[in-house]
Design a protein around this motif. Structure first.
Motif, short mmCIF file in Angstrom:
data_model
loop_
_atom_site.label_atom_id
_atom_site.label_comp_id
_atom_site.label_asym_id
_atom_site.label_seq_id
_atom_site.Cartn_x
_atom_site.Cartn_y
_atom_site.Cartn_z
N THR A 286 0.83 -1.20 0.00
CA THR A 286 0.00 0.00 0.00
C THR A 286 0.86 1.26 0.00
N LEU A 287 0.54 2.18 -0.90
CA LEU A 287 1.29 3.43 -0.98
C LEU A 287 1.10 4.23 0.29
N SER A 288 2.19 4.69 0.87
CA SER A 288 2.14 5.48 2.10
C SER A 288 2.50 6.93 1.79
N THR A 289 1.50 7.81 1.82
CA THR A 289 1.77 9.23 1.57
C THR A 289 2.62 9.83 2.68
N GLU A 290 2.51 9.30 3.90
CA GLU A 290 3.33 9.79 5.01
C GLU A 290 4.80 9.54 4.74
N VAL A 291 5.13 8.34 4.25
CA VAL A 291 6.52 8.02 3.92
C VAL A 291 7.03 8.94 2.82
N LEU A 292 6.24 9.11 1.77
CA LEU A 292 6.68 9.94 0.65
C LEU A 292 6.86 11.39 1.09
N ARG A 293 5.97 11.87 1.96
CA ARG A 293 6.10 13.23 2.46
C ARG A 293 7.41 13.40 3.22
N ARG A 294 7.71 12.43 4.07
CA ARG A 294 8.97 12.49 4.85
C ARG A 294 10.19 12.46 3.94
N LEU A 295 10.17 11.56 2.96
CA LEU A 295 11.33 11.44 2.06
C LEU A 295 11.57 12.75 1.32
N ALA A 296 10.50 13.34 0.80
CA ALA A 296 10.64 14.59 0.05
C ALA A 296 11.15 15.72 0.94
N ALA A 297 10.59 15.83 2.15
CA ALA A 297 10.99 16.91 3.06
C ALA A 297 12.45 16.76 3.48
N GLU A 298 12.87 15.54 3.78
CA GLU A 298 14.24 15.33 4.23
C GLU A 298 15.24 15.54 3.09
N ALA A 299 14.86 15.15 1.88
CA ALA A 299 15.77 15.33 0.73
C ALA A 299 15.96 16.81 0.40
N THR A 300 14.87 17.58 0.43
CA THR A 300 14.98 19.00 0.09
C THR A 300 15.68 19.78 1.20
N ALA A 301 15.68 19.26 2.42
CA ALA A 301 16.42 19.92 3.50
C ALA A 301 17.92 19.85 3.25
N ILE A 302 18.38 18.76 2.63
CA ILE A 302 19.81 18.62 2.33
C ILE A 302 20.14 19.20 0.95
N PHE A 303 19.24 19.02 0.00
CA PHE A 303 19.42 19.57 -1.36
C PHE A 303 18.23 20.47 -1.68
N PRO A 304 18.27 21.75 -1.29
CA PRO A 304 17.14 22.65 -1.55
C PRO A 304 16.76 22.74 -3.03
N VAL A 305 17.72 22.53 -3.93
CA VAL A 305 17.43 22.61 -5.35
C VAL A 305 16.36 21.62 -5.77
N LEU A 306 16.20 20.53 -5.03
CA LEU A 306 15.19 19.53 -5.38
C LEU A 306 13.78 19.99 -5.05
N GLY A 307 13.65 21.09 -4.33
CA GLY A 307 12.32 21.60 -3.98
C GLY A 307 11.49 22.03 -5.17
N THR A 308 12.12 22.31 -6.29
CA THR A 308 11.39 22.74 -7.50
C THR A 308 11.34 21.65 -8.56
N VAL A 309 11.76 20.44 -8.18
CA VAL A 309 11.84 19.34 -9.14
C VAL A 309 10.62 18.44 -8.99
N ARG A 310 10.13 17.92 -10.12
CA ARG A 310 8.97 17.03 -10.08
C ARG A 310 9.39 15.59 -9.77
N ALA A 311 8.64 14.97 -8.89
CA ALA A 311 8.78 13.52 -8.66
C ALA A 311 7.90 12.82 -9.70
N MET A 312 8.52 11.97 -10.51
CA MET A 312 7.79 11.33 -11.61
C MET A 312 7.09 10.05 -11.18
N ARG A 313 7.69 9.34 -10.24
CA ARG A 313 7.07 8.09 -9.80
C ARG A 313 7.68 7.66 -8.46
N THR A 314 7.08 6.66 -7.88
CA THR A 314 7.62 6.05 -6.68
C THR A 314 7.46 4.55 -6.79
#
Length: 385
Positions: A286-314
């Motif tokens: 089952t897809l977990s939106t909570e997990v995806l939210r955490r992954l995106a937030a933690e990644a952009t905290a280290i690489f802010p440039v990813l904040g404007t990038v589209r996630a194409m799939r998971t």
């Protein structure tokens, strides 16, 4: 005499570990049948990021296995086609605070004594390695021995490199392990019929416990689910595998609860892969939106440039978790002729060559390349009794 349905050894599982077992066994002159209920790399391998890491392993048996595999992957990259995308790009572990940096330094000092190359990177030099890192980090450690491959293609080309000594039987589920009157292995029964061989290798990854039970033994392999976010193709904004210091602790944890720690890496094809999460929820996809939210937030905290990038799939995958975090590799004395090469958790792609070489050496009667005692498949039996 060998017939169409017989060989010297049957490898169950066409992921990268099974492919490595087949490759090295074929290189030893054995005829190998690889059987899988799905496709090549259709399980955990196909859901992996392709990490070949020494940076996340403390001194001990797994690190020895990883260092051997590092050398073997270097050799394989010279004989396998460039499509496997082998890239010795190195890893970078970063710390947000001075306390984390001190812990990284202690860890690196232990690893260096075991043969790992670890280079301290002070805060003011981090951007030389990764220009897009967030400011304010305390520093990090660079691990030049870390590398990456495209795991599904690596598995496919290892099988192909075995030549005519390797026969693939895909889409055939193993329903029984066949044994003789003395309890010794004599093959497997699949949905398409019987296959005969005096040796069977359990390389079924997360499903290793199921195959072990078909042979009448217990192997405590459990699924540990993880998600990966994949971005749109980008210029090379992430040069290394970059992860936060807490990733090492999460890898070593036995907790069943959800854990996320930042792991970001670019690929030769362009997309950036973002992980990592771990939780034991059985085989629930089952897809977990909570997990995806955490992954995106933690990644952009280290690489802010990813904040404007589209996630194409998971995608989700299941790491084959073992209670002591060590895989089962080698013969199972409880069933003569049964061998295991599974339970590598999230390190199976990196540890595949060493695991395959161990299996091939045993099948050929040669000395193993390292001490395989810590990986004994039956080591949990006494604890359960």
């Amino acid at each position: 005499m060998l017939t169409r349905n017989s060989s010297d050894v049957i490898v169950v599982g066409a992921g990268v570990v099974g492919a490595a077992c087949a490759y090295y066994a074929a290189g030893s002159g054995l005829r190998v049948t690889v059987v899988d209920r799905g496709s090549v790399a259709g399980g955990t391998t196909g859901a992996g990021e392709g990490n070949l890491l020494v940076s996340d392993k403390e001194p001990g048996p797994e690190l020895e296995l990883a260092l051997l595999s590092t050398r073997l992957w270097t050799e394989l990259a010279k004989v396998l086609p460039p499509e496997i995308e082998y890239e010795p790009k190195g890893g970078l572990v970063v710390a947000s605070h001075e306390s984390g940096m001190a812990a990284l330094k202690d860890f690196a000092l232990q690893q260096e004594k075991a043969g790992v190359t670890a280079e301290e990177v002070p805060a003011d030099r981090l951007h030389e390695l990764e220009p897009h890192l967030a400011p304010g980090l305390a520093g990090g450690y660079h691990y030049p021995q870390d590398a990456q491959v495209m795991p599904a293609l690596a598995a496919a080309h290892l099988l192909r490199a075995g030549g005519d000594r390797v026969t693939l039987r895909l889409g055939e589920e193993v329903t029984a392990v066949l044994t003789g009157v003395g309890g010794e292995v004599r093959g497997v029964r699949t949905s398409a019929g019987e296959l005969h061989a005096p040796f069977v290798v359990n390389a079924t990854g997360t499903w290793g416990g199921e195959l072990a039970r078909l042979a009448g033994v217990e192997l405590p392999v459990l699924p540990r689910r993880g998600f990966v976010l994949v971005t749109e193709p980008l210029p090379r904004v992430v040069r290394h595998k970059v992860y936060a210091a807490d990733y090492v602790a999460d890898v070593a944890s036995g907790s069943a609860a959800l854990q996320t720690s930042t792991v970001v890496e670019g690929t030769q094809a362009g997309p950036v892969l973002i992980g990592a999460s771990r939780e034991r929820v059985g085989f629930d996809r089952t897809l977990s939106t909570e997990v995806l939210r955490r992954l995106a937030a933690e990644a952009t905290a280290i690489f802010p440039v990813l904040g404007t990038v589209r996630a194409m799939r998971t995608y989700a995958g299941f790491r084959p978790y073992m209670p002591d975090h060590l895989p089962a590799i080698g013969p199972d004395p409880r069933v003569p002729g049964l061998l295991h090469a599974c339970g590598h958790e999230g390190a199976g792609i990196g540890l595949a060559p060493a695991s395959g070489l161990i299996i091939a050496r045993w099948l050929s009667g040669d000395e193993p390349p390292l001490d395989i005692g810590p990986f004994r498949p039956e080591r949990f039996a006494s604890a359960a009794s």
